[in-house]
Design a protein around this motif. Structure first.
Motif, short mmCIF file in Angstrom:
data_model
loop_
_atom_site.label_atom_id
_atom_site.label_comp_id
_atom_site.label_asym_id
_atom_site.label_seq_id
_atom_site.Cartn_x
_atom_site.Cartn_y
_atom_site.Cartn_z
N TRP A 151 7.11 41.56 29.36
CA TRP A 151 6.60 41.43 27.99
C TRP A 151 6.60 39.95 27.61
O TRP A 151 7.64 39.35 27.45
CB TRP A 151 7.46 42.24 27.03
N GLU A 152 5.41 39.38 27.49
CA GLU A 152 5.28 37.94 27.24
C GLU A 152 4.98 37.59 25.79
O GLU A 152 4.82 36.42 25.46
CB GLU A 152 4.17 37.36 28.12
N TYR A 153 4.92 38.59 24.92
CA TYR A 153 4.52 38.34 23.54
C TYR A 153 5.72 37.96 22.67
O TYR A 153 6.88 38.16 23.06
CB TYR A 153 3.79 39.55 22.97
N ASP A 154 5.44 37.45 21.48
CA ASP A 154 6.49 36.85 20.65
C ASP A 154 7.15 37.84 19.69
O ASP A 154 7.70 37.44 18.67
CB ASP A 154 5.92 35.66 19.87
N ILE A 155 7.12 39.11 20.00
CA ILE A 155 7.85 40.12 19.25
C ILE A 155 8.84 40.78 20.19
O ILE A 155 8.46 41.23 21.27
CB ILE A 155 6.90 41.18 18.66
N ASP A 156 10.11 40.81 19.79
CA ASP A 156 11.11 41.46 20.62
C ASP A 156 10.90 42.97 20.57
O ASP A 156 10.77 43.55 19.48
CB ASP A 156 12.52 41.13 20.13
N ILE A 157 10.89 43.62 21.71
CA ILE A 157 10.67 45.06 21.74
C ILE A 157 11.86 45.84 22.27
O ILE A 157 12.00 47.01 21.99
CB ILE A 157 9.42 45.40 22.58
N ALA A 158 12.73 45.20 23.03
CA ALA A 158 13.88 45.92 23.59
C ALA A 158 14.85 44.92 24.20
O ALA A 158 14.47 43.81 24.59
CB ALA A 158 13.42 46.92 24.65
N GLU A 159 16.08 45.35 24.29
CA GLU A 159 17.09 44.55 24.97
C GLU A 159 17.31 45.13 26.36
O GLU A 159 17.38 46.36 26.54
CB GLU A 159 18.41 44.57 24.20
N ASN A 160 17.39 44.26 27.35
CA ASN A 160 17.73 44.71 28.70
C ASN A 160 18.41 43.57 29.43
O ASN A 160 18.65 42.51 28.86
CB ASN A 160 16.49 45.22 29.45
N GLU A 161 18.73 43.81 30.69
CA GLU A 161 19.49 42.81 31.45
C GLU A 161 18.62 41.66 31.95
O GLU A 161 19.13 40.70 32.52
CB GLU A 161 20.19 43.47 32.64
N TYR A 162 17.31 41.74 31.72
CA TYR A 162 16.41 40.70 32.20
C TYR A 162 16.23 39.60 31.14
O TYR A 162 16.49 39.81 29.96
CB TYR A 162 15.05 41.30 32.57
N GLU A 163 15.76 38.45 31.60
CA GLU A 163 15.55 37.34 30.68
C GLU A 163 14.50 37.68 29.63
O GLU A 163 14.62 37.30 28.47
CB GLU A 163 15.10 36.09 31.47
N LYS A 164 13.48 38.42 30.05
CA LYS A 164 12.45 38.87 29.12
C LYS A 164 12.37 40.39 29.15
O LYS A 164 12.67 41.01 30.17
CB LYS A 164 11.09 38.28 29.51
N PRO A 165 11.95 41.00 28.03
CA PRO A 165 11.80 42.46 28.02
C PRO A 165 10.76 42.90 29.05
O PRO A 165 9.85 42.15 29.39
CB PRO A 165 11.33 42.76 26.60
N ILE A 166 10.90 44.13 29.50
CA ILE A 166 9.92 44.70 30.42
C ILE A 166 9.46 46.06 29.89
O ILE A 166 10.17 46.72 29.14
CB ILE A 166 10.48 44.87 31.85
N ILE A 167 8.27 46.43 30.27
CA ILE A 167 7.72 47.74 29.94
C ILE A 167 7.43 48.47 31.23
O ILE A 167 6.80 47.92 32.14
CB ILE A 167 6.42 47.62 29.12
N LYS A 168 7.88 49.70 31.31
CA LYS A 168 7.55 50.54 32.46
C LYS A 168 6.23 51.26 32.16
O LYS A 168 6.01 51.73 31.05
CB LYS A 168 8.64 51.58 32.72
N TRP A 169 5.35 51.30 33.15
CA TRP A 169 4.16 52.14 32.98
C TRP A 169 4.00 53.05 34.17
O TRP A 169 4.31 52.68 35.31
CB TRP A 169 2.89 51.31 32.72
N VAL A 170 3.56 54.25 33.88
CA VAL A 170 3.43 55.28 34.91
C VAL A 170 2.00 55.82 34.85
O VAL A 170 1.51 56.23 33.79
CB VAL A 170 4.42 56.43 34.68
N TYR A 171 1.36 55.80 35.99
CA TYR A 171 0.00 56.33 36.13
C TYR A 171 0.08 57.64 36.91
O TYR A 171 0.79 57.73 37.91
CB TYR A 171 -0.86 55.30 36.86
N ASN A 172 -0.64 58.64 36.44
CA ASN A 172 -0.61 59.93 37.09
C ASN A 172 -1.98 60.60 36.99
O ASN A 172 -2.68 60.46 36.00
CB ASN A 172 0.44 60.83 36.42
N VAL A 173 -2.36 61.31 38.04
CA VAL A 173 -3.61 62.06 38.04
C VAL A 173 -3.28 63.54 37.91
O VAL A 173 -2.43 64.07 38.64
CB VAL A 173 -4.42 61.82 39.33
N ALA A 174 -3.93 64.19 36.97
CA ALA A 174 -3.79 65.64 36.79
C ALA A 174 -5.15 66.30 36.96
O ALA A 174 -6.18 65.69 36.65
CB ALA A 174 -3.22 65.96 35.41
N ARG A 175 -5.15 67.51 37.47
CA ARG A 175 -6.42 68.20 37.71
C ARG A 175 -6.47 69.49 36.90
O ARG A 175 -5.47 70.22 36.82
CB ARG A 175 -6.61 68.47 39.19
N VAL A 176 -7.62 69.74 36.30
CA VAL A 176 -7.78 70.90 35.43
C VAL A 176 -9.07 71.65 35.81
O VAL A 176 -9.94 71.08 36.48
CB VAL A 176 -7.85 70.48 33.94
#
Length: 205
Positions: free
Chosen positions: A40-65
């Protein structure tokens, strides 16, 4: 990087495009599930974690209908997404690519502008975490649950940002894109006007 929501060209472009580029590549290779982290490189804090900068996890998934799901819309695919804290307390975005059963993933023609818009929508929800807007409630008098969702104050902001992103890439008018999205929501003209006017005319604090 600076977040300026009142800048009509702003939509978290860097991170939204980065995630979209990877999803398009993954789909082209027939990969139907993937997990990654973005700094996360933007100037709003979004979360605290052990890294120097916040990170966001993203998950991509394919579903079939079943193919019948797309009978009314005529679309070849759909996109759904959610954002928030996952079961491990990580800020996360889940992007689901919905395909017809039997469709070949590698041949899926994903609308890049739409995909970026969906991601930008969810990124904005990430920035709303712990803000008063998440406690705000629907202000109208329509008892339609779809209307209450579409006009939820947090969703109004996110839909605006999402369509701002989509239209910045596609070049399409925002109202036109919004109406296309709402076309299968079973809303009357009055309801459509109310939703589109709310999404277009957002006042960011």
């Amino acid at each position: 990087m600076t977040i300026n929501l009142n800048d009509k060209t702003f939509f978290y472009e860097e991170i939204s495009r980065a995630v979209a580029d990877q999803i398009v590549y993954l789909a082209s290779k027939g990969i139907d599930m993937f997990l990654e982290y973005e700094v996360w490189e933007y100037d709003i804090d979004i979360a605290e974690n052990e890294y120097e900068k916040p990170i966001i996890k993203w998950v991509y998934n394919v579903a079939r209908v079943p193919a019948e799901v797309f009978a009314e819309s005529g679309r070849e695919y759909d996109l759904t997404a959610t954002a928030g804290y996952d079961e491990c307390g990580e800020l996360s975005i889940y992007i689901n690519l919905i395909l017809k059963k039997g469709a070949w993933l590698k041949k899926a023609k994903i609308d890049y502008a739409e995909l970026v818009g969906v991601i930008a929508h969810e990124i904005h929800h990430i920035t709303q975490n712990d803000k008063d807007i998440l406690c705000a409630v629907y202000q109208g008098d329509d008892d339609n649950e779809v209307m209450q969702y579409l006009l939820d104050p947090a969703e109004i902001e996110a839909f605006h940002i999402g369509f701002r992103a989509q239209c910045a890439i596609s070049g399409e008018d925002m109202k036109t894109s919004m109406l296309a999205y709402l076309a299968y929501r079973e809303l009357n003209n009055k309801q459509l006007d109310e939703v589109v006017n709310a999404w277009v005319n957002v006042n960011f604090a």
